[in-house]
Scaffold this active site. Structure first.
Site, short mmCIF file in Angstrom:
data_model
loop_
_atom_site.label_atom_id
_atom_site.label_comp_id
_atom_site.label_asym_id
_atom_site.label_seq_id
_atom_site.Cartn_x
_atom_site.Cartn_y
_atom_site.Cartn_z
CG ASN A 9 -4.25 2.99 1.76
OD1 ASN A 9 -4.62 3.40 2.86
ND2 ASN A 9 -5.08 2.76 0.75
CD1 TRP A 10 -0.03 1.82 7.02
CD2 TRP A 10 -0.48 2.54 9.09
NE1 TRP A 10 1.17 2.01 7.67
CE2 TRP A 10 0.92 2.46 8.94
CE3 TRP A 10 -1.00 2.99 10.32
CZ2 TRP A 10 1.80 2.79 9.98
CZ3 TRP A 10 -0.12 3.33 11.34
CH2 TRP A 10 1.26 3.22 11.18
CE LYS A 11 -6.21 -0.75 1.08
NZ LYS A 11 -6.78 -1.68 0.13
CG HIS A 94 -8.12 3.45 -2.29
ND1 HIS A 94 -8.97 2.37 -2.24
CD2 HIS A 94 -6.86 2.95 -2.25
CE1 HIS A 94 -8.24 1.25 -2.18
NE2 HIS A 94 -6.95 1.58 -2.18
CD GLU A 96 -10.08 -0.34 -0.16
OE1 GLU A 96 -9.65 0.43 0.71
OE2 GLU A 96 -9.47 -1.37 -0.52
CD GLU A 164 -4.27 1.18 -5.16
OE1 GLU A 164 -3.30 0.89 -4.48
OE2 GLU A 164 -5.39 1.43 -4.68
N GLY A 170 -6.18 -6.52 -2.33
CA GLY A 170 -6.48 -7.37 -1.18
C GLY A 170 -6.90 -8.78 -1.56
CB SER A 209 -1.92 -8.44 -4.30
OG SER A 209 -3.29 -8.54 -3.90
N GLY A 230 -1.06 -1.82 0.38
CA GLY A 230 -2.05 -1.97 1.44
C GLY A 230 -1.57 -2.96 2.48
N GLY A 231 -2.08 -4.19 2.39
CA GLY A 231 -1.84 -5.21 3.42
C GLY A 231 -0.39 -5.36 3.84
P1 13P Z 1 -3.32 -4.47 -1.04
O1 13P Z 1 -1.83 -4.21 -1.13
O2 13P Z 1 -3.75 -4.96 0.30
O3 13P Z 1 -3.81 -5.31 -2.16
O4 13P Z 1 -4.05 -3.04 -1.20
C1 13P Z 1 -3.71 -2.25 -2.27
C2 13P Z 1 -4.30 -0.91 -2.04
O5 13P Z 1 -5.51 -0.75 -2.12
C3 13P Z 1 -3.41 0.20 -1.68
O6 13P Z 1 -4.06 1.41 -1.73
#
Ligand code: 13P
Length: 246
Positions: A9-11, A94, A96, A164, A170, A209, A230-231
């Site tokens: 997930n590149w966000k 998600h 977010e 999640e 993050g 994470s 994510g990251g």
């Molecule tokens: P991180 O891996 O950056 O913690 O993000 C997780 C995430 O929200 C994937 O959708």
């Protein structure tokens, strides 16, 4: 035996030149791997990434889709459009989006129906906040999210669910493998009550994470079938290492 699934997930990250370097290097680093893998770039880059993935087995996904099929909805992108642009997967719900766009479980149920209609495989995200965990409400929160979004779903076979915990996204904090396994086992039980036939084959991803250093012990848990990353998915070496660990 469930095939592992690892989704990036590149966000809201990326730019044409960055995307090209990231995908090219990631594909070059990806050697033998067993997992199914998909990249979810921001929607404006879906066509670019589709081109970069053309000669690979890595799939393409989107980070969200509209709950409506078509019409005068400025700024929205439909599930059908995403399918048309080559997406196989779509992330739904998600945290977010729940937090910044007030997405409710009822809205997510409508998005899941749209994804299904467009032949996209949805990854439904669920997870509790730090306060909810500390109050001992984590399981009830996740159960309510699952029942609210999945109550009307007709076909569970193409679904994946990502657990999640909001406090692990993050932040560098990860649920311990035992904490994550306990919640994944609980999610499988809740799904069994909704659709007994699919519970065993349903893939449950952990997100929050995930890094090369913690991926293997998470994947070793009985009910953790992969990750939503994510990251670390923005770093080709880190993401290739996570996919290889699955
Ligand atoms: P991180 O891996 O950056 O913690 O993000 C997780 C995430 O929200 C994937 O959708």
């Amino acid at each position: 035996m469930r095939q592992p699934l690892v989704i990036a997930n590149w966000k809201m990250h990326g730019k044409s030149a960055f995307n090209e370097a990231l995908v090219t290097e990631f594909l070059a680093l990806l050697k033998a791997y067993r997992a199914e893998c998909a990249l979810c770039p921001p929607s404006v880059y879906i066509e670019q990434v589709a081109g970069l993935l053309r000669s690979s087995n890595v799939m393409l996904g989107a980070q969200d889709c509209s709950h409506i099929a078509e019409g005068a909805y400025t700024g929205e992108v439909s599930a059908e459009m995403l399918r048309d642009c080559g997406c196989g997967w779509v992330i739904v719900g998600h945290s977010e989006r729940r937090q910044y766009h007030q997405e409710s479980d009822a809205l997510l149920a409508a998005k899941l129906a749209m994804a299904q209609r467009a032949d996209l495989k949805p990854v439904l995200c669920v997870g509790e906040t730090q306060e909810q965990r500390e109050a001992g409400e984590a399981e009830q929160v996740v159960k309510t999210q699952l029942q609210g979004a999945l109550g009307d779903l007709s076909d569970f076979r193409r679904l994946a669910i990502a657990y999640e915990p909001v406090w692990a996204i993050g932040t560098g904090l990860t649920a311990s493998p035992e904490q994550a396994q306990a919640m994944h086992a609980f999610i499988r039980e809740v799904v069994r009550e909704l659709d007994a036939r699919s519970a065993e084959s349903l893939r449950l991803l952990y997100g929050g994470s995930v890094k090369p250093g913690n991926a293997a012990e998470l994947f070793a848990q009985a009910d953790i079938d992969g990750a939503l990353v994510g990251g670390a998915s923005l770093d080709p070496e880190a993401f290739a290492a996570i996919v290889s660990a699955a």
